[in-house]
Design a protein around this motif. Structure first.
Motif, mmCIF file in Angstrom:
data_model
loop_
_atom_site.group_PDB
_atom_site.id
_atom_site.type_symbol
_atom_site.label_atom_id
_atom_site.label_comp_id
_atom_site.label_asym_id
_atom_site.label_seq_id
_atom_site.Cartn_x
_atom_site.Cartn_y
_atom_site.Cartn_z
ATOM 1 N N GLN A 1 1.140 -1.426 0.097
ATOM 2 C CA GLN A 1 0.096 0.126 -0.171
ATOM 3 C C GLN A 1 0.921 1.364 -0.041
ATOM 4 O O GLN A 1 -0.009 2.455 -0.769
ATOM 5 N N MET B 1 0.045 6.533 -6.943
ATOM 6 C CA MET B 1 -0.841 7.133 -7.246
ATOM 7 C C MET B 1 -1.504 8.580 -6.963
ATOM 8 O O MET B 1 -2.520 9.004 -7.697
ATOM 9 N N VAL B 2 -0.815 9.087 -5.483
ATOM 10 C CA VAL B 2 -0.844 10.789 -5.912
ATOM 11 C C VAL B 2 -0.241 11.012 -7.105
ATOM 12 O O VAL B 2 -0.380 12.460 -7.272
ATOM 13 N N HIS C 1 -6.393 1.001 -4.313
ATOM 14 C CA HIS C 1 -6.040 1.369 -2.477
ATOM 15 C C HIS C 1 -6.660 1.576 -1.468
ATOM 16 O O HIS C 1 -6.351 0.597 -0.205
ATOM 17 N N THR D 1 -5.671 14.374 4.481
ATOM 18 C CA THR D 1 -4.523 13.721 3.891
ATOM 19 C C THR D 1 -3.906 14.068 4.986
ATOM 20 O O THR D 1 -2.528 13.134 4.490
HETATM 21 C C1 HEM Z 1 -3.002 0.199 5.347
HETATM 22 C C2 HEM Z 1 -3.739 0.689 4.740
HETATM 23 C C3 HEM Z 1 -2.971 1.911 3.678
HETATM 24 C C4 HEM Z 1 -2.118 2.353 3.423
HETATM 25 C C5 HEM Z 1 -0.565 1.892 4.421
HETATM 26 C C6 HEM Z 1 -1.787 3.480 3.129
HETATM 27 C C7 HEM Z 1 -0.229 4.594 2.951
HETATM 28 C C8 HEM Z 1 -1.002 5.553 1.833
HETATM 29 C C9 HEM Z 1 0.490 6.372 1.226
HETATM 30 C C10 HEM Z 1 1.240 5.721 1.332
HETATM 31 C C11 HEM Z 1 -0.382 7.619 0.230
HETATM 32 C C12 HEM Z 1 0.027 8.505 -0.362
HETATM 33 C C13 HEM Z 1 0.458 10.164 0.390
HETATM 34 C C14 HEM Z 1 1.324 10.574 -0.471
HETATM 35 O O1 HEM Z 1 2.541 10.290 -0.426
HETATM 36 O O2 HEM Z 1 0.626 12.025 -0.207
HETATM 37 C C15 HEM Z 1 -1.698 7.176 0.618
HETATM 38 C C16 HEM Z 1 -2.852 8.082 0.177
HETATM 39 C C17 HEM Z 1 -4.274 8.251 0.143
HETATM 40 N N1 HEM Z 1 -5.319 7.648 0.956
HETATM 41 FE FE1 HEM Z 1 -4.019 5.413 2.013
HETATM 42 N N2 HEM Z 1 -3.223 3.607 3.003
HETATM 43 C C18 HEM Z 1 -3.813 2.754 3.609
HETATM 44 C C19 HEM Z 1 -5.813 3.064 3.307
HETATM 45 C C20 HEM Z 1 -6.039 3.122 2.494
HETATM 46 C C21 HEM Z 1 -7.954 3.258 3.061
HETATM 47 C C22 HEM Z 1 -8.291 2.286 3.469
HETATM 48 C C23 HEM Z 1 -8.439 4.846 2.217
HETATM 49 C C24 HEM Z 1 -9.967 4.940 1.947
HETATM 50 C C25 HEM Z 1 -10.906 4.397 2.063
HETATM 51 C C26 HEM Z 1 -7.190 5.435 1.737
HETATM 52 C C27 HEM Z 1 -7.077 6.616 1.273
HETATM 53 C C28 HEM Z 1 -5.884 7.284 0.841
HETATM 54 C C29 HEM Z 1 -6.356 8.437 0.033
HETATM 55 C C30 HEM Z 1 -6.908 9.267 -0.876
HETATM 56 C C31 HEM Z 1 -4.976 8.938 -0.818
HETATM 57 C C32 HEM Z 1 -4.820 10.858 -1.518
HETATM 58 C C33 HEM Z 1 -4.237 11.637 -0.278
HETATM 59 C C34 HEM Z 1 -4.474 12.835 -1.796
HETATM 60 O O3 HEM Z 1 -5.294 13.368 -2.279
HETATM 61 O O4 HEM Z 1 -3.601 12.913 -1.404
HETATM 62 N N3 HEM Z 1 -5.952 4.597 1.899
HETATM 63 N N4 HEM Z 1 -2.457 5.909 0.964
#
Ligand code: HEM
Ligand code: HEM
Length: 197
Positions: A27, A34-35, A50, A143
């Motif tokens: 993840q 993805m961002v 994700h 975020t």
């Molecule tokens: C094990 C669980 C998860 C891990 C390790 C994880 C990790 C991450 C990481 C590393 C990012 C990139 C942050 C950045 O560089 O700005 C990210 C972004 C994001 N994650 Fe997760 N995530 C997890 C679960 C979830 C879940 C359950 C959701 C929603 C239901 C979610 C929604 C998002 C969204 C919407 C972003 C984008 C935020 C933006 O627009 O910058 N994530 N996540």
């Protein structure tokens, strides 16, 4: 074999550990990528994957916690220094907290975003939004919290992995192998009478 004993992790705890660890590790680069991608169709699809895998981590971690409290924990090797025991237990608590806090803050991003894009788990189950304030500033707060928690927990997980490798290759005990093989015995178990000539 299915349940933990004082000597070893059982099969269920081992499966929970490795399935959750693999998804969790995957993840982090997935979220980072993805961002930052500029291909919007790909980005939309990556967000759905994700979110789906994140919800899977949350559900599996809840089941894992129930299983943990219904089981004994294998004893630490007596050769471990006090600071090592405390350090490993603190790391485990932080990792357990991350397994809940990171998916919950991710769910909070999707729930507070003014875009209100529905969340599906693998295109199958609709996940309702959390009852949170919907605004640009709320989305920005969740975020930032999600990103910080994800990257800090990646550092804790890296220390945890290095410690496991240190036990295996340097100390040559069975801390790592008892998380791989449910038949593995305690690291420093004294030889029993029948194996002494
Ligand atoms: C094990 C669980 C998860 C891990 C390790 C994880 C990790 C991450 C990481 C590393 C990012 C990139 C942050 C950045 O560089 O700005 C990210 C972004 C994001 N994650 Fe997760 N995530 C997890 C679960 C979830 C879940 C359950 C959701 C929603 C239901 C979610 C929604 C998002 C969204 C919407 C972003 C984008 C935020 C933006 O627009 O910058 N994530 N996540
Ligand atoms: C290659 C990656 C990994 C390796 C080699 C590894 C290795 C281990 C080992 C050997 C143990 C048993 C420690 C003991 O007996 O005291 C353990 C426990 C644990 N690991 Fe990992 N781990 C990895 C990844 C992860 C990840 C990514 C997470 C979570 C984000 C995680 C969370 C935990 C937790 C919470 C425990 C404590 C289990 C309990 O006592 O209930 N591990 N790990």
């Amino acid at each position: 074999m299915l349940r933990n004993s004082r000597d070893s992790f059982g099969l269920i705890s081992i499966l929970f550990h490795w399935i959750i660890a693999l998804i969790f590790i995957g993840q982090i680069p997935l979220g980072y990528w993805m961002v930052r991608t500029s291909d919007f169709a790909l980005q939309f699809s990556l967000y759905q994957w994700h979110k789906s895998f994140g919800f899977l981590v949350l559900g599996l971690s809840a089941l894992r916690l129930v299983w943990k409290f219904a089981n004994t924990r294998p004893a630490d090797p007596s050769a471990m220094a006090t600071w090592e025991r405390i350090g490993s237990h603190v790391a485990h608590v932080l990792l357990y907290l991350s397994l809940f806090a990171i998916p919950l803050t991710g769910w909070a991003i999707a729930s507070s975003s003014p875009l209100q894009i529905p969340s599906f788990m693998f295109n199958f189950v609709v996940i309702p939004p959390l009852p949170l304030t919907i605004s640009d500033s709320a989305e920005a707060f969740w975020t930032a919290s999600h990103a910080w928690l994800a990257y800090v927990s990646a550092v804790v997980a890296a220390c945890h992995i290095l410690a496991a490798l240190h036990h295996h290759f340097w100390k040559r005990d069975s801390i790592l192998t008892r998380m791989l093989d449910p038949r593995r015995k305690a690291p420093e178990r004294a030889p029993t009478q029948d194996v002494i000539p």
